[in-house]
Design a protein around this motif. Structure first.
Motif, PDB file in Angstrom:
ATOM      1  N   ALA A 252       2.992 -40.771  53.676  1.00  0.00           N
ATOM      2  CA  ALA A 252       2.087 -39.631  53.833  1.00  0.00           C
ATOM      3  C   ALA A 252       1.646 -39.109  52.465  1.00  0.00           C
ATOM      4  O   ALA A 252       2.334 -39.289  51.457  1.00  0.00           O
ATOM      5  CB  ALA A 252       2.775 -38.521  54.613  1.00  0.00           C
ATOM      6  N   ARG A 253       0.516 -38.421  52.474  1.00  0.00           N
ATOM      7  CA  ARG A 253      -0.025 -37.871  51.223  1.00  0.00           C
ATOM      8  C   ARG A 253       0.921 -36.828  50.631  1.00  0.00           C
ATOM      9  O   ARG A 253       1.040 -36.707  49.419  1.00  0.00           O
ATOM     10  CB  ARG A 253      -1.399 -37.265  51.499  1.00  0.00           C
ATOM     11  CG  ARG A 253      -2.188 -37.062  50.239  1.00  0.00           C
ATOM     12  CD  ARG A 253      -3.639 -36.857  50.497  1.00  0.00           C
ATOM     13  NE  ARG A 253      -3.893 -35.907  51.562  1.00  0.00           N
ATOM     14  CZ  ARG A 253      -4.981 -35.148  51.618  1.00  0.00           C
ATOM     15  NH1 ARG A 253      -5.864 -35.214  50.664  1.00  0.00           N
ATOM     16  NH2 ARG A 253      -5.178 -34.335  52.625  1.00  0.00           N
ATOM     17  N   ASP A 254       1.610 -36.057  51.509  1.00  0.00           N
ATOM     18  CA  ASP A 254       2.570 -35.051  51.022  1.00  0.00           C
ATOM     19  C   ASP A 254       3.645 -35.729  50.172  1.00  0.00           C
ATOM     20  O   ASP A 254       4.053 -35.211  49.141  1.00  0.00           O
ATOM     21  CB  ASP A 254       3.278 -34.341  52.195  1.00  0.00           C
ATOM     22  CG  ASP A 254       2.397 -33.276  52.816  1.00  0.00           C
ATOM     23  OD1 ASP A 254       1.299 -33.050  52.283  1.00  0.00           O
ATOM     24  OD2 ASP A 254       2.818 -32.685  53.839  1.00  0.00           O
TER      25      ASP A 254
ATOM     26  N   CYS B 294      -1.158 -46.158  54.133  1.00  0.00           N
ATOM     27  CA  CYS B 294      -1.244 -44.851  53.489  1.00  0.00           C
ATOM     28  C   CYS B 294      -2.512 -44.103  53.912  1.00  0.00           C
ATOM     29  O   CYS B 294      -3.604 -44.441  53.460  1.00  0.00           O
ATOM     30  CB  CYS B 294      -1.213 -45.064  51.973  1.00  0.00           C
ATOM     31  SG  CYS B 294      -1.165 -43.535  51.061  1.00  0.00           S
ATOM     32  N   PRO B 295      -2.363 -43.090  54.783  1.00  0.00           N
ATOM     33  CA  PRO B 295      -3.527 -42.241  55.106  1.00  0.00           C
ATOM     34  C   PRO B 295      -3.682 -41.168  54.035  1.00  0.00           C
ATOM     35  O   PRO B 295      -2.682 -40.741  53.444  1.00  0.00           O
ATOM     36  CB  PRO B 295      -3.126 -41.617  56.457  1.00  0.00           C
ATOM     37  CG  PRO B 295      -1.641 -41.589  56.437  1.00  0.00           C
ATOM     38  CD  PRO B 295      -1.170 -42.716  55.539  1.00  0.00           C
ATOM     39  N   TRP B 296      -4.893 -40.735  53.780  1.00  0.00           N
ATOM     40  CA  TRP B 296      -5.126 -39.820  52.652  1.00  0.00           C
ATOM     41  C   TRP B 296      -6.247 -38.840  53.011  1.00  0.00           C
ATOM     42  O   TRP B 296      -7.343 -38.878  52.425  1.00  0.00           O
ATOM     43  CB  TRP B 296      -5.482 -40.659  51.419  1.00  0.00           C
ATOM     44  CG  TRP B 296      -5.248 -40.021  50.089  1.00  0.00           C
ATOM     45  CD1 TRP B 296      -6.109 -39.202  49.423  1.00  0.00           C
ATOM     46  CD2 TRP B 296      -4.106 -40.182  49.218  1.00  0.00           C
ATOM     47  NE1 TRP B 296      -5.571 -38.844  48.210  1.00  0.00           N
ATOM     48  CE2 TRP B 296      -4.352 -39.432  48.054  1.00  0.00           C
ATOM     49  CE3 TRP B 296      -2.897 -40.889  49.328  1.00  0.00           C
ATOM     50  CZ2 TRP B 296      -3.444 -39.361  46.988  1.00  0.00           C
ATOM     51  CZ3 TRP B 296      -2.002 -40.819  48.267  1.00  0.00           C
ATOM     52  CH2 TRP B 296      -2.269 -40.063  47.119  1.00  0.00           C
ATOM     53  N   GLY B 297      -6.000 -37.998  54.011  1.00  0.00           N
ATOM     54  CA  GLY B 297      -6.954 -36.941  54.381  1.00  0.00           C
ATOM     55  C   GLY B 297      -8.390 -37.422  54.449  1.00  0.00           C
ATOM     56  O   GLY B 297      -8.692 -38.421  55.119  1.00  0.00           O
TER      57      GLY B 297
ATOM     58  N   MET C 281     -10.113 -39.028  52.540  1.00  0.00           N
ATOM     59  CA  MET C 281     -10.406 -40.329  51.918  1.00  0.00           C
ATOM     60  C   MET C 281     -10.176 -41.478  52.902  1.00  0.00           C
ATOM     61  O   MET C 281     -10.365 -42.643  52.539  1.00  0.00           O
ATOM     62  CB  MET C 281      -9.509 -40.562  50.701  1.00  0.00           C
ATOM     63  CG  MET C 281      -9.554 -39.470  49.655  1.00  0.00           C
ATOM     64  SD  MET C 281     -11.016 -39.612  48.671  1.00  0.00           S
ATOM     65  CE  MET C 281     -10.630 -41.083  47.763  1.00  0.00           C
ATOM     66  N   GLY C 282      -9.733 -41.194  54.113  1.00  0.00           N
ATOM     67  CA  GLY C 282      -9.471 -42.272  55.066  1.00  0.00           C
ATOM     68  C   GLY C 282      -8.082 -42.851  54.872  1.00  0.00           C
ATOM     69  O   GLY C 282      -7.119 -42.105  54.689  1.00  0.00           O
ATOM     70  N   ALA C 283      -7.967 -44.181  54.857  1.00  0.00           N
ATOM     71  CA  ALA C 283      -6.646 -44.808  54.754  1.00  0.00           C
ATOM     72  C   ALA C 283      -6.766 -46.188  54.123  1.00  0.00           C
ATOM     73  O   ALA C 283      -7.831 -46.809  54.170  1.00  0.00           O
ATOM     74  CB  ALA C 283      -6.023 -44.923  56.140  1.00  0.00           C
TER      75      ALA C 283
ATOM     76  N   PRO D 153     -12.764 -46.102  56.077  1.00  0.00           N
ATOM     77  CA  PRO D 153     -13.357 -44.810  55.707  1.00  0.00           C
ATOM     78  C   PRO D 153     -12.849 -43.720  56.643  1.00  0.00           C
ATOM     79  O   PRO D 153     -12.242 -44.009  57.676  1.00  0.00           O
ATOM     80  CB  PRO D 153     -14.858 -45.042  55.935  1.00  0.00           C
ATOM     81  CG  PRO D 153     -14.906 -46.079  57.011  1.00  0.00           C
ATOM     82  CD  PRO D 153     -13.702 -46.956  56.810  1.00  0.00           C
ATOM     83  N   VAL D 154     -13.114 -42.473  56.280  1.00  0.00           N
ATOM     84  CA  VAL D 154     -12.791 -41.364  57.167  1.00  0.00           C
ATOM     85  C   VAL D 154     -13.881 -41.279  58.235  1.00  0.00           C
ATOM     86  O   VAL D 154     -15.003 -41.739  58.014  1.00  0.00           O
ATOM     87  CB  VAL D 154     -12.702 -40.063  56.321  1.00  0.00           C
ATOM     88  CG1 VAL D 154     -14.073 -39.574  55.891  1.00  0.00           C
ATOM     89  CG2 VAL D 154     -11.937 -38.976  57.040  1.00  0.00           C
ATOM     90  N   PHE D 155     -13.523 -40.779  59.412  1.00  0.00           N
ATOM     91  CA  PHE D 155     -14.521 -40.549  60.469  1.00  0.00           C
ATOM     92  C   PHE D 155     -14.628 -39.041  60.659  1.00  0.00           C
ATOM     93  O   PHE D 155     -13.773 -38.442  61.328  1.00  0.00           O
ATOM     94  CB  PHE D 155     -14.102 -41.248  61.768  1.00  0.00           C
ATOM     95  CG  PHE D 155     -14.253 -42.740  61.685  1.00  0.00           C
ATOM     96  CD1 PHE D 155     -15.379 -43.371  62.201  1.00  0.00           C
ATOM     97  CD2 PHE D 155     -13.286 -43.522  61.050  1.00  0.00           C
ATOM     98  CE1 PHE D 155     -15.537 -44.754  62.093  1.00  0.00           C
ATOM     99  CE2 PHE D 155     -13.429 -44.901  60.938  1.00  0.00           C
ATOM    100  CZ  PHE D 155     -14.552 -45.523  61.462  1.00  0.00           C
TER     101      PHE D 155
ATOM    102  N   THR E 112      -1.361 -38.227  64.346  1.00  0.00           N
ATOM    103  CA  THR E 112      -2.369 -38.900  65.178  1.00  0.00           C
ATOM    104  C   THR E 112      -2.716 -40.256  64.576  1.00  0.00           C
ATOM    105  O   THR E 112      -2.776 -41.271  65.288  1.00  0.00           O
ATOM    106  CB  THR E 112      -3.652 -38.030  65.273  1.00  0.00           C
ATOM    107  OG1 THR E 112      -3.285 -36.736  65.737  1.00  0.00           O
ATOM    108  CG2 THR E 112      -4.678 -38.650  66.189  1.00  0.00           C
ATOM    109  N   PHE E 113      -2.932 -40.260  63.271  1.00  0.00           N
ATOM    110  CA  PHE E 113      -3.270 -41.522  62.585  1.00  0.00           C
ATOM    111  C   PHE E 113      -2.177 -42.564  62.829  1.00  0.00           C
ATOM    112  O   PHE E 113      -2.452 -43.716  63.174  1.00  0.00           O
ATOM    113  CB  PHE E 113      -3.466 -41.267  61.084  1.00  0.00           C
ATOM    114  CG  PHE E 113      -3.598 -42.531  60.298  1.00  0.00           C
ATOM    115  CD1 PHE E 113      -4.813 -43.199  60.223  1.00  0.00           C
ATOM    116  CD2 PHE E 113      -2.483 -43.106  59.674  1.00  0.00           C
ATOM    117  CE1 PHE E 113      -4.922 -44.406  59.532  1.00  0.00           C
ATOM    118  CE2 PHE E 113      -2.588 -44.304  58.989  1.00  0.00           C
ATOM    119  CZ  PHE E 113      -3.816 -44.962  58.916  1.00  0.00           C
ATOM    120  N   ILE E 114      -0.919 -42.142  62.645  1.00  0.00           N
ATOM    121  CA  ILE E 114       0.198 -43.087  62.804  1.00  0.00           C
ATOM    122  C   ILE E 114       0.232 -43.633  64.233  1.00  0.00           C
ATOM    123  O   ILE E 114       0.332 -44.849  64.449  1.00  0.00           O
ATOM    124  CB  ILE E 114       1.534 -42.394  62.448  1.00  0.00           C
ATOM    125  CG1 ILE E 114       1.599 -42.153  60.933  1.00  0.00           C
ATOM    126  CG2 ILE E 114       2.744 -43.227  62.920  1.00  0.00           C
ATOM    127  CD1 ILE E 114       2.830 -41.373  60.467  1.00  0.00           C
TER     128      ILE E 114
END
Ligand code: ADP
Ligand code: FRU
Length: 325
Positions: free
Chosen positions: A205-207, A236-239, A241-243, A256-258, A272-274
């Motif tokens: 995670a980004r955290d 690695c998801p990044w807010g 910036m997508g993943a 990309p991010v949606f 949710t992403f995971i």
């Protein structure tokens, strides 16, 4: 890349935390000592609600919405919040057979402030006395029911032993498809890293990346890969910036991010992403397609309040998902 050969017969189990989220949606993030009401001028409380929360519990909500009938394993207090939590799990088709009830404890809770102005989610969490999942409690899980077990990276010494149990199970059942083990590395604690070399799939995670000083998705992936098994997949998801993701020495894949028309509620975006990424990998899709699907569902989530409005959106997205299978 497909982690699983063919559609597995077993279920997905998510192991981790469960709590109540008490969520206030405010027009802006409050100032210290400010009083925010429904009609106050400078700042306004637009909505307030209770929601079942906790990373693994949220993963289950999304997997349930995707139709995968997930199982939850974790501890739950025998407090008055229990029926709210259990009814809510049922609403999302989550099996709670392996939820371990503890008498005489208080239910962990988070006070969450959502800012309509920035889309931020500020979480203040408190667990007073609910014990974490014990290794013996996990031993009651019938592993033959599962094809994928996802672990929230907390309670590290117990989870480490539990993952080792699953690995032993895999070694002694070499005739069947091994259970895929994924972990989420999110908590800003040095000991969570111990779980990285034990997993087939690692979500960073980004955290956690911020805590370690990793400056980008690529930096986070490269550093986690140093600890992971050679063929492990690091995601690695990044807010906004997508993943990005990478398996072993293969090239990094990206999504990309949606973005929804308006960002409304980012609580549980990572969860949710995971869940959506696991679902897609489980369905045999490639890593690239799967992180894209994860970003698509997470992007839809941040555009709505809570989980329920996601139900119809997912029904529409799933139509295309299966059409391209
Ligand atoms: P966390 O909830 O752990 O902070 P992130 O902020 O990294 O999670 O977000 C996880 C995923 O959710 C991102 O990869 C992205 O796909 C999606 N997401 C998060 N924030 C936004 C946003 N503002 N707009 C669209 N999608 C978002
Ligand atoms: C969101 C979440 C919330 C919970 C908190 C616990 O990712 O799981 O539902 O309050 O994090 O850390």
């Amino acid at each position: 890349m497909s982690l699983l050969k063919g559609r597995p017969n077993g279920h997905i189990l998510c192991v981790g935390h469960l709590c109540v989220d008490i969520i206030s949606l405010c027009s802006t993030y409050p100032e210290e000592d400010q009083k925010v009401g429904t009609t106050t001028r400078r700042n306004r409380c637009i909505d307030q609600r209770w929601q079942r929360g906790g990373n693994a519990a949220n993963n289950c909500t999304v997997l349930g919405l995707l139709g995968s009938k997930p199982y939850f394993c974790g501890t739950i207090a025998a407090s008055h919040e229990r029926s709210f939590i259990m009814d809510d799990f049922a609403k999302y088709d989550v099996n709670t057979e392996y939820a371990v009830v503890h008498e005489g404890c208080e239910c962990p809770a988070s006070c969450v402030i959502l800012s309509e102005a920035t889309g931020s989610r500020t979480i203040i969490h408190c667990n007073k006395d609910l014990p974490e999942l014990a290794v013996d409690e996990f031993k009651k899980v019938n592993l033959s029911n599962f094809s994928w077990i996802h672990f929230e990276g907390r309670n590290v010494s117990n989870i480490r032993e539990i993952i080792e149990l699953v690995r032993e199970y895999n070694s002694s059942h070499s005739e069947s498809q091994p259970i895929i083990i994924s972990v989420e590395i999110e908590k800003a604690k040095p000991e969570v890293e111990v779980l990285v070399p034990l997993a087939d799939v690692i979500f960073v995670a980004r955290d956690y990346a911020a805590y370690k000083g990793y400056t980008s998705m690529d930096d986070a992936i490269a550093n986690i890969q140093l600890l992971a098994m050679p063929e492990a997949t690091v995601i690695c998801p990044w807010g906004e910036m997508g993943a990005s993701a990478c398996t072993g020495k293969k090239a990094i894949v990206r999504s990309p991010v949606f973005s929804p028309p308006k960002v409304i509620d980012t609580l549980g975006a990572g969860d949710t992403f995971i869940a959506a990424t696991i679902y897609s990998l489980f369905e045999g899709k490639s890593l690239q397609e799967s992180i894209r699907f994860g970003c698509k569902i997470a992007g839809a989530k941040v555009g709505v309040r809570g989980w329920e409005p996601l139900r119809d959106i997912i029904t529409n997205i799933m139509h295309n998902f299966h059409a391209h299978s």
